[in-house]
Design a protein around this motif. Structure first.
Motif, short mmCIF file in Angstrom:
data_model
loop_
_atom_site.label_atom_id
_atom_site.label_comp_id
_atom_site.label_asym_id
_atom_site.label_seq_id
_atom_site.Cartn_x
_atom_site.Cartn_y
_atom_site.Cartn_z
N ARG A 172 0.87 -1.17 0.00
CA ARG A 172 0.00 0.00 0.00
C ARG A 172 0.91 1.23 0.00
NH1 ARG A 172 -2.38 -3.81 3.35
NH2 ARG A 172 -4.59 -4.24 2.96
N PRO A 173 0.39 2.38 -0.41
CA PRO A 173 1.26 3.56 -0.55
C PRO A 173 1.99 3.97 0.71
CG PRO A 173 -0.79 3.90 -1.74
CD PRO A 173 -0.96 2.62 -0.97
N GLU A 174 1.27 4.06 1.85
CA GLU A 174 1.94 4.58 3.05
C GLU A 174 3.04 3.67 3.58
OE1 GLU A 174 -1.80 4.84 4.30
OE2 GLU A 174 -2.05 6.89 3.59
N PRO A 175 2.79 2.35 3.70
CA PRO A 175 3.89 1.49 4.16
C PRO A 175 5.09 1.49 3.22
CG PRO A 175 1.78 0.37 4.40
CD PRO A 175 1.51 1.61 3.63
N LEU A 176 4.85 1.56 1.91
CA LEU A 176 5.97 1.62 0.97
C LEU A 176 6.78 2.90 1.17
CD1 LEU A 176 4.37 0.30 -2.32
CD2 LEU A 176 6.23 -0.78 -1.06
N SER A 177 6.07 4.01 1.30
CA SER A 177 6.76 5.29 1.52
C SER A 177 7.57 5.26 2.81
CB SER A 177 5.73 6.41 1.57
OG SER A 177 6.35 7.66 1.80
N HIS A 178 6.98 4.73 3.88
CA HIS A 178 7.68 4.66 5.17
C HIS A 178 8.92 3.77 5.07
CE1 HIS A 178 3.71 5.74 7.41
NE2 HIS A 178 4.31 6.80 6.90
N LEU A 179 8.80 2.66 4.32
CA LEU A 179 9.93 1.75 4.16
C LEU A 179 11.10 2.45 3.48
CD1 LEU A 179 10.97 -1.20 4.40
CD2 LEU A 179 9.94 -1.62 2.15
N TRP A 180 10.81 3.21 2.44
CA TRP A 180 11.87 3.91 1.71
C TRP A 180 12.47 5.03 2.56
CZ3 TRP A 180 11.05 0.01 -1.03
CH2 TRP A 180 11.63 -0.20 -2.28
N LEU A 181 11.64 5.76 3.28
CA LEU A 181 12.15 6.84 4.13
C LEU A 181 13.01 6.28 5.27
CD1 LEU A 181 8.94 9.05 4.28
CD2 LEU A 181 11.11 9.69 3.20
N ALA A 183 14.93 3.86 5.20
CA ALA A 183 16.25 3.48 4.69
C ALA A 183 17.14 4.69 4.43
CB ALA A 183 16.09 2.67 3.40
N GLY A 184 16.63 5.89 4.73
CA GLY A 184 17.41 7.10 4.53
C GLY A 184 17.33 7.67 3.12
N LEU A 185 16.39 7.17 2.32
CA LEU A 185 16.25 7.67 0.96
C LEU A 185 15.46 8.98 0.97
CD1 LEU A 185 15.46 4.20 -0.59
CD2 LEU A 185 17.55 5.52 -0.97
N VAL A 186 15.70 9.81 -0.03
CA VAL A 186 15.06 11.12 -0.11
C VAL A 186 14.26 11.22 -1.41
CG1 VAL A 186 16.86 12.20 1.30
CG2 VAL A 186 17.11 12.16 -1.20
N GLU A 187 13.47 12.29 -1.51
CA GLU A 187 12.62 12.52 -2.68
C GLU A 187 11.72 11.30 -2.95
OE1 GLU A 187 14.84 13.85 -6.12
OE2 GLU A 187 16.29 14.89 -4.85
N VAL A 188 11.17 10.75 -1.87
CA VAL A 188 10.38 9.53 -1.99
C VAL A 188 8.99 9.86 -2.53
CG1 VAL A 188 9.31 7.64 -0.68
CG2 VAL A 188 11.66 8.39 -0.15
N ASP A 189 8.56 9.07 -3.51
CA ASP A 189 7.27 9.26 -4.16
C ASP A 189 6.64 7.89 -4.44
OD1 ASP A 189 5.15 10.50 -5.43
OD2 ASP A 189 6.19 10.75 -7.33
#
Length: 263
Positions: A172-181, A183-189
């Motif tokens: 789902r969008p929110e868990p995917l976004s949280h997972l990427w953030l 990990a220290g990734l930026v400009e997450v979309d």
């Protein structure tokens, strides 16, 4: 619990590999990676995403990594121009900061430790590199699977625990976004990618579920023939057919992208 089975590339291709290719055709341009870059495709399977990178991104190189030797055998035969190695998402055969784009199609949710996998994606990404993935919207938007599991629940309520819609809350969008953030990734979309999945007939729709590759086919293969036939009957009653007998559904994937900090 019946295991998810990932061994035969031809059966997987008939089940979802062909639909993954259509998602990949929208996913790769969305990443905006310039030509001449170094890519790694994690959980490459039969090479659907790898091939799309070669066709649309003009890469300097593409490495596909997957733990299934059966899938890698298919990928090596079908996707000339890329290289393929056995490996897992948590332990990639790639040096630190070695690639410009790390991608994964339909695999992150099956990894035992998704945060560790995305940390590994980030390890091999060069500063400023894109790290991205897509997964099916199992809970709502992947209609062929939603119809299957609804029919399976009518016949075998205990099988509901294998339904990807409940097994994979990550998709789902929110868990995917949280997972990427995390990990220290930026400009997450995150964005949705919807494709048509059209079958010539109900039999054309049903046949890929008999291949034994993936969660639903693996579950079906473990059932006695009488229950398999009962699910087929229940599924036929649920799946909408056009006047000519064809079955026209849609499938939605959620795609996430981010960048490694440029330092």
């Amino acid at each position: 619990m019946a295991p998810d089975v990932w061994a035969r590339g031809d059966a997987y291709e008939a089940y979802v590999g062909r639909w993954s290719r259509r998602v990949a055709a929208a996913f790769v341009p969305w990443l905006g990676v310039p030509a001449g870059m170094r890519w790694v495709d994690v959980g490459c399977g039969t090479g659907a995403l790898t091939q799309t990178v070669l066709e649309l991104a003009a890469p300097a190189s593409v490495l596909g990594v997957d733990p299934s030797e059966g899938f890698l055998e298919t990928a090596r035969a079908e996707v000339p121009g890329a290289s393929f190695e056995a490996g897992t998402a948590a332990s990639l055969p790639v040096a630190d900061r070695a690639v410009d784009a790390v991608v994964s199609g339909l695999a992150v949710n099956f990894v035992p430790d998704a945060p560790a996998a995305v940390a590994e994606f980030t390890r091999v990404a060069a500063p400023g590199a894109v790290v991205a993935a897509y997964v099916w919207d199992y809970a709502d938007g992947m209609q062929m699977m939603r119809h299957f599991w609804a029919a399976a629940a009518d016949v075998d309520p205990a099988g509901a625990r294998l339904d990807e819609g409940t097994r994979f809350p990550l998709c789902r969008p929110e868990p995917l976004s949280h997972l990427w953030l995390a990990a220290g990734l930026v400009e997450v979309d995150v964005r949705g990618i919807e494709i048509p999945t059209v079958f010539a007939s109900f039999d054309d729709f049903w046949r890929p579920f008999l291949g034994g590759q993936g969660a639903a086919p693996g579950y079906l293969a473990a059932l006695p023939p009488s229950q398999q036939e009962a699910i087929r009957t229940a599924l036929r009653a649920r799946v909408p057919a056009m006047a000519d007998g064809s079955v026209a559904l849609t499938a939605r994937a959620w795609a996430v992208r981010g960048r490694r900090i440029s330092r």
